[in-house]
Design a protein around this motif. Structure first.
Motif, PDB file in Angstrom:
ATOM      1  N   GLN A 160       0.985  -0.952  -0.044  1.00 54.11           N
ATOM      2  CA  GLN A 160      -0.054  -0.649  -0.230  1.00 54.11           C
ATOM      3  C   GLN A 160       1.195   1.366  -0.096  1.00 54.11           C
ATOM      4  O   GLN A 160       0.682   2.013  -0.321  1.00 54.11           O
ATOM      5  CB  GLN A 160      -0.872   0.627   1.114  1.00 54.11           C
ATOM      6  N   ARG A 161       1.861   1.218   0.962  1.00 54.84           N
ATOM      7  CA  ARG A 161       3.006   2.846   1.233  1.00 54.84           C
ATOM      8  C   ARG A 161       3.285   2.694  -0.426  1.00 54.84           C
ATOM      9  O   ARG A 161       3.938   3.575  -0.942  1.00 54.84           O
ATOM     10  CB  ARG A 161       3.311   2.469   2.063  1.00 54.84           C
ATOM     11  N   LEU A 162       3.537   1.547  -0.382  1.00 58.45           N
ATOM     12  CA  LEU A 162       4.379   1.784  -2.506  1.00 58.45           C
ATOM     13  C   LEU A 162       3.845   2.289  -3.664  1.00 58.45           C
ATOM     14  O   LEU A 162       4.337   3.296  -3.960  1.00 58.45           O
ATOM     15  CB  LEU A 162       4.920   0.190  -2.539  1.00 58.45           C
ATOM     16  N   LEU A 163       2.724   2.027  -3.169  1.00 57.18           N
ATOM     17  CA  LEU A 163       1.313   2.400  -4.494  1.00 57.18           C
ATOM     18  C   LEU A 163       1.401   3.473  -3.790  1.00 57.18           C
ATOM     19  O   LEU A 163       0.896   4.865  -5.300  1.00 57.18           O
ATOM     20  CB  LEU A 163       0.190   1.419  -4.472  1.00 57.18           C
ATOM     21  N   ALA A 164       0.616   3.806  -2.820  1.00 55.49           N
ATOM     22  CA  ALA A 164       0.554   5.195  -2.420  1.00 55.49           C
ATOM     23  C   ALA A 164       1.421   6.619  -2.711  1.00 55.49           C
ATOM     24  O   ALA A 164       2.137   7.466  -3.098  1.00 55.49           O
ATOM     25  CB  ALA A 164       0.924   5.584  -0.965  1.00 55.49           C
ATOM     26  N   ASP A 213       3.010   7.039  -5.011  1.00 55.62           N
ATOM     27  CA  ASP A 213       2.579   7.082  -6.641  1.00 55.62           C
ATOM     28  C   ASP A 213       1.615   8.249  -6.589  1.00 55.62           C
ATOM     29  O   ASP A 213       0.439   7.480  -6.452  1.00 55.62           O
ATOM     30  CB  ASP A 213       2.563   5.641  -7.572  1.00 55.62           C
ATOM     31  N   ASP A 214       2.057   9.533  -7.507  1.00 57.90           N
ATOM     32  CA  ASP A 214       0.887   9.947  -7.687  1.00 57.90           C
ATOM     33  C   ASP A 214      -0.426   9.957  -8.634  1.00 57.90           C
ATOM     34  O   ASP A 214      -1.593  10.551  -8.270  1.00 57.90           O
ATOM     35  CB  ASP A 214       1.680  11.729  -8.260  1.00 57.90           C
ATOM     36  N   ARG A 215       0.352   9.151  -9.081  1.00 57.80           N
ATOM     37  CA  ARG A 215      -1.965   8.524 -10.100  1.00 57.80           C
ATOM     38  C   ARG A 215      -2.466   7.555  -9.026  1.00 57.80           C
ATOM     39  O   ARG A 215      -3.338   7.002  -9.365  1.00 57.80           O
ATOM     40  CB  ARG A 215      -0.561   7.688 -10.846  1.00 57.80           C
ATOM     41  N   HIS A 216      -2.104   7.053  -7.500  1.00 58.50           N
ATOM     42  CA  HIS A 216      -2.114   6.835  -7.163  1.00 58.50           C
ATOM     43  C   HIS A 216      -3.511   7.567  -6.027  1.00 58.50           C
ATOM     44  O   HIS A 216      -2.654   8.395  -5.198  1.00 58.50           O
ATOM     45  CB  HIS A 216      -2.406   5.324  -6.520  1.00 58.50           C
ATOM     46  N   HIS A 217      -4.085   7.233  -5.224  1.00 59.21           N
ATOM     47  CA  HIS A 217      -5.033   7.983  -4.112  1.00 59.21           C
ATOM     48  C   HIS A 217      -5.056   6.656  -3.295  1.00 59.21           C
ATOM     49  O   HIS A 217      -5.834   5.769  -3.122  1.00 59.21           O
ATOM     50  CB  HIS A 217      -6.245   8.601  -3.813  1.00 59.21           C
ATOM     51  N   CYS A 218      -4.231   6.371  -2.104  1.00 57.67           N
ATOM     52  CA  CYS A 218      -4.276   5.206  -0.716  1.00 57.67           C
ATOM     53  C   CYS A 218      -5.434   5.998  -0.198  1.00 57.67           C
ATOM     54  O   CYS A 218      -5.331   7.520   0.428  1.00 57.67           O
ATOM     55  CB  CYS A 218      -3.286   4.682  -0.169  1.00 57.67           C
TER      56      CYS A 218
END
Length: 143
Positions: free
Chosen positions: A100-104, A106-111
């Motif tokens: 989740q933190r890796l995805l977050a 990236d500015d393209r994702h909103h966690c």
């Protein structure tokens, strides 16, 4: 005085807290909530356990009321489209937080943040969309 896990009492407390009484047209939540409350009532809880569990139920019902009212006031919410969501699930201690933190990062994702989970809809009192009070309440609950 009603028992702490009385269905009617927890519903009434949520209605008072939010100032609205429309839980939405779908009543499918009522029976499972009744089962949960009966289980809580049967559990050998101390006063703190009763306070925490009851407070959690009232809060969750309040968030349902608040979300339903926001959707009534702003029907355009239902027009929002979330395309290709990425959902991270897994067993505890399996690395889901890291993913989740890796995805977050990236500015393209909103966690979804913890305070957003705890208070998904802003207050109904006209306080606007300022997130600071919701963040503060979430931090206080965690304390």
């Amino acid at each position: 005085m009603d028992p702490p896990f009385s269905f009617n009492a927890v519903v009434a407390d949520a209605v008072v807290a939010e100032g609205v009484d429309d839980f939405g047209a779908d009543d499918s939540w009522r029976e499972p909530l009744g089962v949960l409350l009966d289980s809580y009532a049967a559990a050998p809880l101390n006063d703190l356990g009763v306070h925490l569990l009851r407070g959690g139920v009232v809060h969750s019902l309040g968030m349902r009321l608040r979300t339903t009212e926001w959707r009534r006031r702003h029907p355009e919410i239902d027009d929002e489209v979330i395309e290709r969501p990425v959902v991270v699930v897994g067993m505890m201690r399996s690395g889901t937080t890291l993913v989740q933190r890796l995805l977050a990062a990236d500015d393209r994702h909103h966690c979804v943040l913890g305070w957003e989970v705890g208070e998904p809809a802003p207050p109904l009192d006209g306080g606007g969309l300022d997130d600071a009070p919701r963040i503060a309440r979430a931090e206080a609950r965690e304390e």
